[in-house]
Structures are given as structure tokens and as C-alpha cells.
Design an enzyme around this catalytic site. Structure first.
Site, PDB file in Angstrom:
ATOM      1  N   GLU A  83      22.959  41.877  37.999  1.00 28.05           N
ATOM      2  CA  GLU A  83      23.433  41.879  39.267  1.00 28.05           C
ATOM      3  C   GLU A  83      24.330  40.632  39.429  1.00 28.05           C
ATOM      4  O   GLU A  83      25.355  40.828  40.503  1.00 28.05           O
ATOM      5  CB  GLU A  83      21.958  41.433  39.921  1.00 28.05           C
ATOM      6  CG  GLU A  83      21.102  42.704  40.278  1.00 28.05           C
ATOM      7  CD  GLU A  83      21.777  43.840  40.663  1.00 28.05           C
ATOM      8  OE1 GLU A  83      22.874  43.906  41.507  1.00 28.05           O
ATOM      9  OE2 GLU A  83      21.379  44.927  40.365  1.00 28.05           O
ATOM     10  N   TYR A 133      20.541  38.867  48.283  1.00 24.17           N
ATOM     11  CA  TYR A 133      20.850  39.832  47.503  1.00 24.17           C
ATOM     12  C   TYR A 133      20.355  40.061  46.460  1.00 24.17           C
ATOM     13  O   TYR A 133      19.505  41.029  45.835  1.00 24.17           O
ATOM     14  CB  TYR A 133      22.182  40.568  47.621  1.00 24.17           C
ATOM     15  CG  TYR A 133      22.525  41.630  46.586  1.00 24.17           C
ATOM     16  CD1 TYR A 133      22.377  42.878  46.848  1.00 24.17           C
ATOM     17  CD2 TYR A 133      23.070  41.317  45.497  1.00 24.17           C
ATOM     18  CE1 TYR A 133      22.541  43.936  46.071  1.00 24.17           C
ATOM     19  CE2 TYR A 133      23.300  42.396  44.368  1.00 24.17           C
ATOM     20  CZ  TYR A 133      22.829  43.488  44.764  1.00 24.17           C
ATOM     21  OH  TYR A 133      22.990  44.554  44.047  1.00 24.17           O
ATOM     22  N   ASP A 167      23.874  45.168  50.428  1.00 20.55           N
ATOM     23  CA  ASP A 167      25.108  44.810  49.863  1.00 20.55           C
ATOM     24  C   ASP A 167      26.246  45.666  50.774  1.00 20.55           C
ATOM     25  O   ASP A 167      25.704  46.138  51.545  1.00 20.55           O
ATOM     26  CB  ASP A 167      25.170  45.088  48.375  1.00 20.55           C
ATOM     27  CG  ASP A 167      25.356  46.497  48.057  1.00 20.55           C
ATOM     28  OD1 ASP A 167      24.867  47.437  48.688  1.00 20.55           O
ATOM     29  OD2 ASP A 167      25.624  46.728  47.121  1.00 20.55           O
TER      30      ASP A 167
END
Ligand code: SF4
Length: 359
Positions: free
Chosen positions: A36, A119, A137
Site C-alpha cells: 500500500e 487510507y 482513495d
């Protein structure tokens, strides 16, 4: 369409269309976190080799935490947004120091770690621990704005709350991990920014953007990014042992922690005389006779908010110039290095491009 039906359509689409990506095979929070952080503002094709490099060099969070900072930056080199690499390293150390090498399992605890925002915390909490918390996102903004006709400006920080609430209503209680993966993948592959595949879309009938022909108008994003132009004149200086002078970039500007060369910066291009004058005022070098453009070209380097034009000029130094440089407190964080050491140091990609031509 009710929320359950929405989630089912989305997850069904995902099961048929998802890309096989290595971190999707794993429920290890360390690997999920790595992927990520690497993939923020980076395309999958570009990020994949970096993910693989990090996993093979640092198979466990303890390995990353114990690695020297320069080595982590070197592994990250080329991905840009170098503060992410520094945070990555700091976060690994926090996980080891505060949690004995085991990632905390809740969204709220994850949020406390260095560099982990809402996020990333939502992604780790849902993918690794199945916590029902939505990810939001750019892909999620686009999908929700289009399907539900949300016209709030996504450039406005307050808008995030609107999309988070909508995603929280929709998320599957049973499969929050699949739902989150699915909505991002749907935005990345199907409801794309410029050519959404409306003709084969499972949400076509319900989609406000499709029905109103508003695909281009949604999501609304008003703010224009102001781009700053910078002209860098990198000084290629060698001492009597043919070592090059490099400097480590400090906080408060791009590329913190990476190494480049001392430089003269200007908002507009400089000619040779202006450069010589700047050498005098900036570095106290008042007798430089030769200033030569060693690469024979200007390198253009584009960042999100900056456009950099870089030239590399070699300047002839006398022994007294070298002493002046070594004593000049303004040129702190400088180091004379040989070619082998230069190769090892983490550097901006712009410097790598120059060295490829020159060495
Ligand atoms: S119909 Fe088109 S705009 Fe609407 S969700 Fe599907 S792909 Fe996106």
C-alpha cells in the site's frame, strides 16, 4: 439498488476481473502495508518490482527496521515522494519497538503509526484483519461520485467525509476486505478516469453519471495545481584524488536524505557569466576560470508540483578553492567520494540519469 446488492455486484465483478497481484495472496499485514505504501501515487506496473525488492531484501518487518537508512532510501530510489521511504523505515521501527514486530490489529491503532494515514490504516485493518472500515482513495472517489452523482469537490479536504460516509454505508459486513479491494480495482480497471467501460458495466442502470452523460464531469475537482519551475546548475567538482563532491539533501525541500551535488539554483536560466557570479556569492569561489556543461544537455525532471531543469557544469578548482569549500560552513553535509562510494549512495533519479551518461 440496496447496499447489499451493490456490494454483491461489486464483489462478483471483482472475482471475475481482478488482477493476480502478489500481495493479494497474503493476509500478512507487513506485506499489505508495504504494497500500500509503495503503490500510493504509483502505477502497479511501476510499483511491483519495488515491492518484490523490499520483500526479498527485508522479508520481515524486523529486517526493514534494522536496515541502515541509506540502504532503505537506495532500495526506494526511483519511486519518488521520498518522505514515504523515510516514514516506511520509521514505521517499521515503531512496529518493532512498540509492538514487538507484530502490526497492531485495529484501524485506530494503525493510524498512530508513522506515515499511516486513514487510507493505509483502512487497507491494512480490512485486508489483514477484516475490520469493517472503508478505504477511500482516488478510485473510490471516482466510482462513488459517478454512480451516486456526488458533486462535492474532491479537491476540498472536507469532502472526504462525504465519501467515507457513503463507503461506510455500502461496505459489506461479511467481506469488508473483498469489498475494499473490489471498489479500488473497479475504479482502476473499469470505471477509469477517461474511458469508463459503461457498456459492460454492472452498475449501468443505476449509475447517475451514465444516465446523465456526466462521466467526464464527475468527480468534480476544482483546484489547479500550481507548478513551480526551478533551474538547477549542479557543480561537478573534483579534488586532487579525482573524488567528486556530493551533498546530502536536508529537510525542507524535495529528496530529503538523498545525495546530489552542490548546486546553484535559479528561477530562470543562467548564462556562464551569471554562473560565475553566483559561484562567487554562494561559494566564495571568485577565481573560477572554466565552467563547462559536461553533459551537453539540460535534463528535464517533472514532479507533481515542480518542473526542474538541471544542467551539470564542471568547474576547475585550485587547491585554495578546495580548502575554501572544505571550510565553508554553508556547504555543510558535503563529502568527497570516489566512484564506488557514489554508486552506493541513494540518489534522485535525475542524478542517476546524469551518471549513466557520464560514467
Ligand atoms: S456506468 Fe460507466 S460511469 Fe457508471 S460506474 Fe459504470 S463504468 Fe463508471
Amino acid at each position: 439498488m440496496n447496499n447489499k446488492h451493490f456490494a454483491k455486484l461489486l464483489i462478483d465483478w471483482y472475482e471475475t476481473n481482478k488482477r493476480a497481484l502478489p500481495w493479494r495472496e497474503s493476509s500478512d499485514p507487513y506485506r499489505i502495508w508495504l504494497s500500500e505504501v509503495i503503490l500510493q501515487q504509483t502505477r502497479v506496473a511501476q510499483g511491483l518490482p519495488y515491492y518484490e525488492a523490499f520483500v526479498s531484501k527485508y522479508p520481515k518487518v524486523e529486517d526493514l527496521a534494522a536496515a541502515p537508512a541509506d540502504e532503505v532510501m537506495r532500495t526506494w530510489q526511483g519511486l519518488g515522494y521520498y518522505s514515504r521511504a523515510r516514514n516506511l523505515h520509521a514505521c517499521a521501527q515503531q512496529v518493532v519497538d512498540l509492538y514487538g514486530g507484530k502490526f497492531p490489529e485495529t484501524y485506530e491503532q494503525l493510524l498512530q503509526l508513522k506515515g499511516i494515514g486513514s487510507y493505509t490504516a483502512a487497507a491494512i485493518a480490512s485486508f489483514a484483519f477484516k475490520e469493517v472500515v472503508p478505504v477511500v482513495d482516488g478510485n473510490v472517489y471516482r466510482v462513488l461520485a459517478r454512480i451516486f452523482g456526488i458533486e462535492a469537490d474532491i479537491a476540498d479536504a472536507k469532502t472526504k467525509q462525504i465519501f467515507e460516509s457513503k463507503a461506510a454505508e455500502l461496505i459489506s459486513q461479511e467481506h469488508p476486505d473483498a469489498f475494499n479491494q473490489a471498489i479500488m480495482e473497479f475504479g482502476a480497471l473499469h470505471c477509469t478516469p477517461h474511458n469508463p467501460l459503461c457498456m459492460t458495466c454492472p452498475f449501468q442502470q443505476a449509475c447517475v453519471a451514465y444516465r446523465g452523460g456526466l462521466q467526464r464531469a464527475l468527480p468534480v475537482k476544482s483546484k489547479k495545481v500550481k507548478v513551480r519551475t526551478r533551474h538547477f546548475y549542479y557543480l561537478i567538482m573534483k579534488d586532487e584524488k579525482e573524488r567528486l563532491l556530493v551533498k546530502q539533501r536536508q529537510a525542507g525541500d524535495i529528496w530529503q536524505g538523498l545525495y546530489d551535488f552542490p548546486l546553484i539554483e535559479s528561477e530562470s536560466p543562467l548564462d556562464t557569466e551569471q554562473l560565475k557570479a553566483a559561484l562567487k556569492t554562494t561559494f566564495g569561489l571568485d577565481r573560477v576560470t572554466t565552467v563547462e556543461d559536461v553533459a551537453g544537455k539540460t535534463f528535464k525532471h517533472i514532479l507533481t508540483h515542480q518542473r526542474i531543469y538541471a544542467s551539470f557544469v564542471s568547474i576547475s578548482l585550485t587547491q585554495s578553492d578546495i580548502s575554501k569549500i572544505n571550510q565553508n560552513p554553508q556547504i555543510a553535509h558535503n563529502e568527497w567520494v570516489n566512484e564506488a562510494k557514489l554508486e552506493e549512495l541513494p540518489k534522485p533519479i535525475l542524478i542517476e540519469k546524469f551518471l549513466k551518461i557520464m560514467i
